[in-house]
Scaffold this active site. Structure first.
Site, PDB file in Angstrom:
ATOM      1  N   HIS A   1       0.926  -1.143   0.000  1.00 56.17           N
ATOM      2  CA  HIS A   1       0.000   0.000   0.000  1.00 56.17           C
ATOM      3  C   HIS A   1       0.959   1.184   0.000  1.00 56.17           C
ATOM      4  O   HIS A   1       1.741   1.334   0.949  1.00 56.17           O
ATOM      5  CB  HIS A   1      -0.876  -0.042   1.254  1.00 56.17           C
TER       6      HIS A   1
ATOM      7  N   HIS B   1       3.427   4.203   0.236  1.00 55.14           N
ATOM      8  CA  HIS B   1       3.778   5.073   1.363  1.00 55.14           C
ATOM      9  C   HIS B   1       5.073   5.774   1.019  1.00 55.14           C
ATOM     10  O   HIS B   1       6.008   5.162   0.506  1.00 55.14           O
ATOM     11  CB  HIS B   1       3.920   4.255   2.651  1.00 55.14           C
TER      12      HIS B   1
HETATM   13  P1  5GP Z   1       8.610  -0.636   2.757  1.00 59.47           P
HETATM   14  O1  5GP Z   1       9.627  -1.664   3.187  1.00 59.47           O
HETATM   15  O2  5GP Z   1       7.371  -1.294   2.206  1.00 59.47           O
HETATM   16  O3  5GP Z   1       9.150   0.445   1.870  1.00 59.47           O
HETATM   17  O4  5GP Z   1       8.212   0.124   4.080  1.00 59.47           O
HETATM   18  C1  5GP Z   1       7.342  -0.408   5.030  1.00 59.47           C
HETATM   19  C2  5GP Z   1       7.592   0.356   6.304  1.00 59.47           C
HETATM   20  O5  5GP Z   1       6.515   0.119   7.182  1.00 59.47           O
HETATM   21  C3  5GP Z   1       8.870  -0.096   7.017  1.00 59.47           C
HETATM   22  O6  5GP Z   1       9.733   1.021   7.193  1.00 59.47           O
HETATM   23  C4  5GP Z   1       8.357  -0.667   8.330  1.00 59.47           C
HETATM   24  O7  5GP Z   1       9.195  -0.389   9.429  1.00 59.47           O
HETATM   25  C5  5GP Z   1       6.997   0.009   8.478  1.00 59.47           C
HETATM   26  N1  5GP Z   1       6.030  -0.783   9.209  1.00 59.47           N
HETATM   27  C6  5GP Z   1       5.826  -2.129   9.123  1.00 59.47           C
HETATM   28  N2  5GP Z   1       4.820  -2.488   9.947  1.00 59.47           N
HETATM   29  C7  5GP Z   1       4.393  -1.338  10.553  1.00 59.47           C
HETATM   30  C8  5GP Z   1       3.380  -1.079  11.523  1.00 59.47           C
HETATM   31  O8  5GP Z   1       2.648  -1.954  11.990  1.00 59.47           O
HETATM   32  N3  5GP Z   1       3.231   0.221  11.912  1.00 59.47           N
HETATM   33  C9  5GP Z   1       4.018   1.232  11.409  1.00 59.47           C
HETATM   34  N4  5GP Z   1       3.793   2.470  11.868  1.00 59.47           N
HETATM   35  N5  5GP Z   1       4.981   1.010  10.509  1.00 59.47           N
HETATM   36  C10 5GP Z   1       5.165  -0.262  10.081  1.00 59.47           C
HETATM   37 ZN    ZN Z   2      -4.174  -0.809   1.835  1.00 60.12          ZN
END
Ligand code: 5GP
Ligand code: ZN
Length: 114
Positions: free
Chosen positions: A98, A100
């Site tokens: 999703h 971010h």
């Molecule tokens: P991606 O790896 O998809 O670019 O980033 C996902 C981010 O979401 C990571 O930096 C991770 O630490 C964060 N994240 C994963 N689970 C949670 C959660 O339950 N709450 C929050 N606030 N951040 C999360």
């Molecule tokens: Zn979503």
């Protein structure tokens, strides 16, 4: 999306530390911060990755970047510097499907990234 972590946090089904909310986006503190400031700008609308963005989402993405800049400035990092980045798919390290926008600041961020 029923099995999406960020949709569940936005819906209040899973706790999160919100630092900003409006009708289009929410901003959370990352649960595993990689810098003194590590925020996630997340659209309320479920979009799995940048690959799924549509022309209708252009304004939404613009508002996400403008929100990132506003928060960085608010936290005192406007002049020092900050990084705003989307990870997309496996080799970029995307783990939550999703979109971010990571907003990182408060230490020297290396380039090229790891
Ligand atoms: P991606 O790896 O998809 O670019 O980033 C996902 C981010 O979401 C990571 O930096 C991770 O630490 C964060 N994240 C994963 N689970 C949670 C959660 O339950 N709450 C929050 N606030 N951040 C999360
Ligand atoms: Zn979503």
């Amino acid at each position: 999306m029923s099995d999406c972590l960020f949709c569940k946090i936005i819906a209040g089904e899973i706790p999160g530390t919100f630092v900003y909310q409006d009708d289009q986006v929410v901003v959370l503190q990352d649960i595993n911060p990689q810098a003194p400031m590590h925020l996630l700008v997340i659209p309320r609308k479920h979009v799995a990755s940048l690959n799924e963005l549509a022309p209708d989402d252009d304004a939404l993405v613009g508002s996400m970047f403008r929100r990132a800049a506003a928060l960085a400035k608010e936290h005192g990092y406007g002049q020092r510097g900050y990084r705003a980045v989307f990870n997309t798919n496996r080799e970029a390290g995307q783990t939550v499907f999703h979109i971010h926008l990571h907003v990182l600041a408060g230490r020297s961020l290396t380039w090229p990234p790891g």
